[in-house]
Write a protein that holds these residues in place. Structure first.
Motif, PDB file in Angstrom:
ATOM      1  N   THR A   1      70.005  47.442  76.966  1.00  0.00           N
ATOM      2  CA  THR A   1      70.196  48.274  75.513  1.00  0.00           C
ATOM      3  C   THR A   1      70.426  47.258  74.692  1.00  0.00           C
ATOM      4  OG1 THR A   1      70.770  50.162  76.864  1.00  0.00           O
ATOM      5  CG2 THR A   1      71.114  50.040  74.471  1.00  0.00           C
TER       6      THR A   1
ATOM      7  N   HIS B   1      67.315  45.402  73.567  1.00  0.00           N
ATOM      8  CA  HIS B   1      66.764  46.261  72.666  1.00  0.00           C
ATOM      9  C   HIS B   1      67.099  46.064  71.143  1.00  0.00           C
ATOM     10  CE1 HIS B   1      64.026  49.021  75.174  1.00  0.00           C
ATOM     11  NE2 HIS B   1      64.491  48.176  76.072  1.00  0.00           N
TER      12      HIS B   1
ATOM     13  N   CYS C   1      66.293  42.949  69.484  1.00  0.00           N
ATOM     14  CA  CYS C   1      64.690  42.876  68.832  1.00  0.00           C
ATOM     15  C   CYS C   1      64.989  43.385  67.425  1.00  0.00           C
ATOM     16  CB  CYS C   1      63.646  43.832  69.695  1.00  0.00           C
ATOM     17  SG  CYS C   1      63.505  43.160  71.281  1.00  0.00           S
TER      18      CYS C   1
ATOM     19  N   SER D   1      58.392  47.223  68.732  1.00  0.00           N
ATOM     20  CA  SER D   1      58.584  45.658  68.738  1.00  0.00           C
ATOM     21  C   SER D   1      57.869  45.077  69.889  1.00  0.00           C
ATOM     22  CB  SER D   1      60.154  45.343  69.128  1.00  0.00           C
ATOM     23  OG  SER D   1      60.647  46.113  70.132  1.00  0.00           O
TER      24      SER D   1
ATOM     25  N   ASP E   1      64.958  50.846  67.184  1.00  0.00           N
ATOM     26  CA  ASP E   1      63.943  50.341  67.730  1.00  0.00           C
ATOM     27  C   ASP E   1      63.066  51.267  68.714  1.00  0.00           C
ATOM     28  OD1 ASP E   1      62.624  47.566  68.907  1.00  0.00           O
ATOM     29  OD2 ASP E   1      63.593  48.568  70.701  1.00  0.00           O
TER      30      ASP E   1
ATOM     31  N   GLN F   1      60.313  51.049  71.909  1.00  0.00           N
ATOM     32  CA  GLN F   1      59.098  50.011  72.648  1.00  0.00           C
ATOM     33  C   GLN F   1      59.065  50.551  73.863  1.00  0.00           C
ATOM     34  OE1 GLN F   1      60.774  46.219  74.061  1.00  0.00           O
ATOM     35  NE2 GLN F   1      62.467  46.597  72.313  1.00  0.00           N
TER      36      GLN F   1
ATOM     37  N   CYS G   1      59.083  50.528  77.810  1.00  0.00           N
ATOM     38  CA  CYS G   1      60.027  49.843  78.678  1.00  0.00           C
ATOM     39  C   CYS G   1      60.097  50.929  79.840  1.00  0.00           C
ATOM     40  CB  CYS G   1      61.369  49.745  77.848  1.00  0.00           C
ATOM     41  SG  CYS G   1      62.513  48.776  78.992  1.00  0.00           S
TER      42      CYS G   1
ATOM     43  N   HIS H   1      68.901  52.392  80.589  1.00  0.00           N
ATOM     44  CA  HIS H   1      69.746  52.068  79.433  1.00  0.00           C
ATOM     45  C   HIS H   1      70.544  52.973  79.229  1.00  0.00           C
ATOM     46  CE1 HIS H   1      65.230  51.423  78.998  1.00  0.00           C
ATOM     47  NE2 HIS H   1      65.462  50.242  78.336  1.00  0.00           N
TER      48      HIS H   1
END
Ligand SMILES: [Zn+2]
Length: 243
Positions: free
Chosen positions: A113, A116, A119, A186, A205, A207, A209, A213
């Motif tokens: 996490t 992330h 990013c 991202s 964020d 994304q 994945c 997390h």
């Protein structure tokens, strides 16, 4: 013989009942599992398989199956050294309780996490990433200087912000209809696969994945930048450790 990957819908699940589907030199396959197989930069899970007589077979790592008929979600659980005698008693069809080493996995979830969040702290593309029990390592494509204090302060602010982390998925068609999403992401999602699993850190964020997390950024806790180095002329490597 696909493995049902229970960690995808609930990363906090520490144990499940499973049926052994195959045992061979590549490892142990189960019909369902809480063990995350090494992939997407995140280390595989370790833990135990509890046999019907209560014996505990130690698992050292989990990998994606390379079996010719394997689907992308198929995993093999690798026995730790010294488990040969217990392994002999394991047969297809046997029920086992699959238990992960939660201390290890929870560290992976915190570091993952944090990666992330990084990013959002650093607005550069990521060229490589490794999540282990001891550190998160990220390679950013930039030749700008990066200050340790700025990164640590930015990360700490996002952790203190207690942002919820949720899992979503989106179809290729929905994504096409909402081009603004791609701009906030991202990482560009893979297309042509039907549906994409998205990890959303609220207000921070978004994304694609497949990893595990924590549910809220406050669980990431205190992290420090252990290293910032110039990996190549165009990449800067950052290593995060627990503070
Ligand atoms: Zn992730």
């Amino acid at each position: 013989m696909a493995t049902e990957a229970l960690f995808r819908s609930d990363a906090y699940l520490q144990e499940c009942m499973s049926i052994v589907t195959r045992v061979d030199e590549t490892g142990i396959a189960l019909d369902r599992t809480v063990f995350y197989p090494h992939g997407g930069g995140q280390a595989g899970d370790a833990g135990w398989l509890v046999l019907p007589d209560g014996a505990r077979l130690a698992i050292a790592d989990t990998r994606k199956s390379k079996h010719p008929e394997a689907t992308p979600d198929d995993a093999v659980h690798l026995p730790a050294p010294g488990q040969e005698a217990l392994l002999q008693t394991l047969v297809a069809g046997m029920p086992v309780a699959a238990q992960i080493d939660w201390t290890r996995r929870y560290r992976h979830m915190r570091f993952h996490t944090a990666s992330h969040l990084m990013c959002a702290v650093l607005p550069y593309p990521v060229d490589g990433c490794s999540i282990t029990t001891e550190y998160a390592r990220l390679d950013f494509v930039t030749n700008e200087p990066i200050a340790r204090e700025t990164v640590e302060a930015g990360l700490a602010a996002l952790v203190a912000g207690a942002h919820p982390v949720t899992i979503d998925s989106i179809s290729d068609e929905e994504l096409e209809a909402r081009p603004e999403l791609v701009r906030t992401m991202s990482v560009k999602p893979p297309s042509g696969l039907g549906r994409v699993r998205l990890v959303h850190v609220e207000d921070v964020d978004l994304q694609p994945c497949g990893g595990t997390h924590v549910a809220n950024t406050r669980e990431v806790g205190e992290m420090r930048v252990a290293k910032i180095e110039k990996k190549t002329a165009r990449t800067r490597r950052i290593v995060l450790e627990l503070a």
